[in-house]
Scaffold this active site. Structure first.
Site, mmCIF file in Angstrom:
data_model
loop_
_atom_site.group_PDB
_atom_site.id
_atom_site.type_symbol
_atom_site.label_atom_id
_atom_site.label_comp_id
_atom_site.label_asym_id
_atom_site.label_seq_id
_atom_site.Cartn_x
_atom_site.Cartn_y
_atom_site.Cartn_z
ATOM 1 N N ASN A 214 0.842 -1.191 0.000
ATOM 2 C CA ASN A 214 0.000 0.000 0.000
ATOM 3 C C ASN A 214 0.879 1.244 0.000
ATOM 4 O O ASN A 214 2.108 1.154 -0.052
ATOM 5 C CB ASN A 214 -0.970 -0.012 1.187
ATOM 6 N N ASP A 283 -4.430 -6.489 4.883
ATOM 7 C CA ASP A 283 -5.473 -7.344 5.447
ATOM 8 C C ASP A 283 -5.372 -8.780 4.932
ATOM 9 O O ASP A 283 -5.756 -9.714 5.625
ATOM 10 C CB ASP A 283 -6.858 -6.783 5.103
ATOM 11 N N LYS A 293 9.444 -16.953 -10.267
ATOM 12 C CA LYS A 293 8.726 -15.855 -10.904
ATOM 13 C C LYS A 293 7.600 -16.393 -11.776
ATOM 14 O O LYS A 293 7.799 -17.296 -12.588
ATOM 15 C CB LYS A 293 9.699 -15.025 -11.742
ATOM 16 N N PRO A 309 -3.019 -12.161 9.974
ATOM 17 C CA PRO A 309 -3.300 -12.026 11.408
ATOM 18 C C PRO A 309 -3.573 -10.565 11.762
ATOM 19 O O PRO A 309 -3.031 -9.651 11.140
ATOM 20 C CB PRO A 309 -2.009 -12.523 12.072
#
Length: 403
Positions: A214, A283, A293, A309
């Site tokens: 992110n 998440d 690859k 987790p």
């Protein structure tokens, strides 16, 4: 008397007749609850024995710059890091001159240069030596550098002369130490506390060259680490991959995935007083990452994901948990989602921000937060993350004291 309970005091003793008073000083500091370690200059051993000081302090006395019995044979670094306050009593004219010159050829001067703790020197010498312009100039220089000067007293001296240069009595030095720590505690409410902060993103591997992540830069978490350190805490950052330099005086544990982060957190969580989950933890992760690859072939590719987790929930569920603070990065209904997360994960506090607003949150130097706890809420408007972090830590400290 426990005014100095568990305070780590390093006492350096120089070679002067006033060294005999240092034995009483060790005893009085110990009576007040302090943990005292003693360092002797080479000449100090002519006036007082290491065995006496070891018996009084309960610890071996150090006098060697390179100690083969210490970790990495660098006892001077270990002691310098250990101390919360360094006191040199008595501090001779010779020691004062050598410290002013920055000489690090003996353990006692090296510690004063290597430590981040406050250094206090208590002068003790013949009155003429004390009043000599070079000694006065050296003391002035040290004071300008931030060294505290306690004393000396004025009166009769061992040489038979009368004047300034007597070492302060042990009871007077002890009282000044107590006063010092009272002032420090007021300015540093987290002194003696441990704070762990997760920061940055996690990376969940798809194959050896690709991952899911992110936009978290880690700036907010790192700013919180600095703010907690300023308040006196011993801080650890558990950091995902970021392009940031770890701030000084802060321990850093590097991790990649959410599972790595959880493992690092749980290894030391039982020693923490505050846990702040500021990291943007993925998440989900790939159910089975490829060891090779993945080659481009079909027009579409499906990846099976499994849930990661929940680090915050795991920490908050501990029977003896630290004060637990979560973060919530939302794009809508910010307060409602944050309140739900606070309740669902049984957190002590949550800081929520709207990452849909431009120049705020992820990858930005600014942020705005809604800080929410059971029975309270405080809005922190958009500002630089460094400033914001200090304001958030103040709210955390206030709520901790009310629990």
């Amino acid at each position: 008397m426990v005014e100095l309970k568990n305070k780590k005091i390093l006492l350096g003793i120089c070679g002067g007749i006033a060294a005999y008073k240092s034995a009483d000083l060790v005893r009085k500091l110990k009576e007040c609850g302090a943990d005292v370690r003693v360092v002797l200059s080479q000449s100090a051993k002519e006036f007082i024995t290491p065995l006496t000081l070891q018996a009084l302090s309960g610890h071996p006395v150090a006098d060697s710059l390179l100690d083969p019995n210490a970790e990495a044979a660098m006892g001077h670094i270990e002691l310098a890091r250990w101390a919360e306050l360094v006191i040199i009593a008595p501090a001779t004219a010779n020691f004062i001159a050598r410290l002013t010159a920055g000489m690090a050829d003996e353990l006692i001067t090296t510690l004063c240069i290597a430590t981040e703790a406050e250094v206090v020197i208590c002068p003790a010498m013949n009155q003429q030596m004390y009043q000599h312009p070079v000694t006065q100039e050296n003391l002035k220089t040290l004071a300008l550098r931030g060294t505290k000067i306690w004393g000396p007293d004025c009166g009769s001296q061992a040489c038979g002369e009368v004047g300034p240069g007597r070492l302060l009595e042990a009871v007077d030095i002890t009282q000044r130490v107590i006063t010092y720590f009272h002032h420090v505690s007021a300015d540093k409410p987290l002194l003696g506390k441990r704070v762990m902060i997760t920061a940055g993103p996690t990376r969940e591997a798809i194959d050896p060259v690709r991952y899911i992540s992110n936009h978290s830069s880690g700036k907010m978490g790192y700013a919180l680490a600095v703010a907690a350190r300023v308040l006196g805490a011993q801080v650890t950052i558990v950091s995902g991959p970021v392009a940031l330099t770890c701030p000084s005086q802060i321990a850093k544990i590097d991790v990649e995935s959410a599972e790595d982060m959880l493992k690092a957190v749980m290894t030391d969580i039982d020693k923490q007083d505050i846990f702040i989950g500021c990291a943007a933890v993925a998440d989900y992760r790939i159910e089975q990452a490829s060891s090779d690859k993945i080659k481009k072939s079909a027009e579409k590719m499906q990846l099976a994901l499994t849930r990661n987790p929940d680090i915050l929930a795991t920490v908050s569920a501990l029977p003896q948990r630290p004060f637990t603070v979560g973060f919530a990065a939302e794009t809508s209904n910010v307060v409602d989602y944050a309140r739900d997360k606070l309740k669902r994960k049984k957190l002590d506090m949550i800081a929520a921000n709207d990452v849909s607003i431009a120049d705020q949150g992820f990858n930005s130097d600014s942020n705005a937060l809604q800080v929410i706890w059971d029975g309270g809420q405080h809005a922190l408007p958009a500002m630089n993350k460094q400033i914001l972090a200090h304001q958030l830590m103040s709210i955390i400290v206030e709520n901790m004291s009310n629990k």
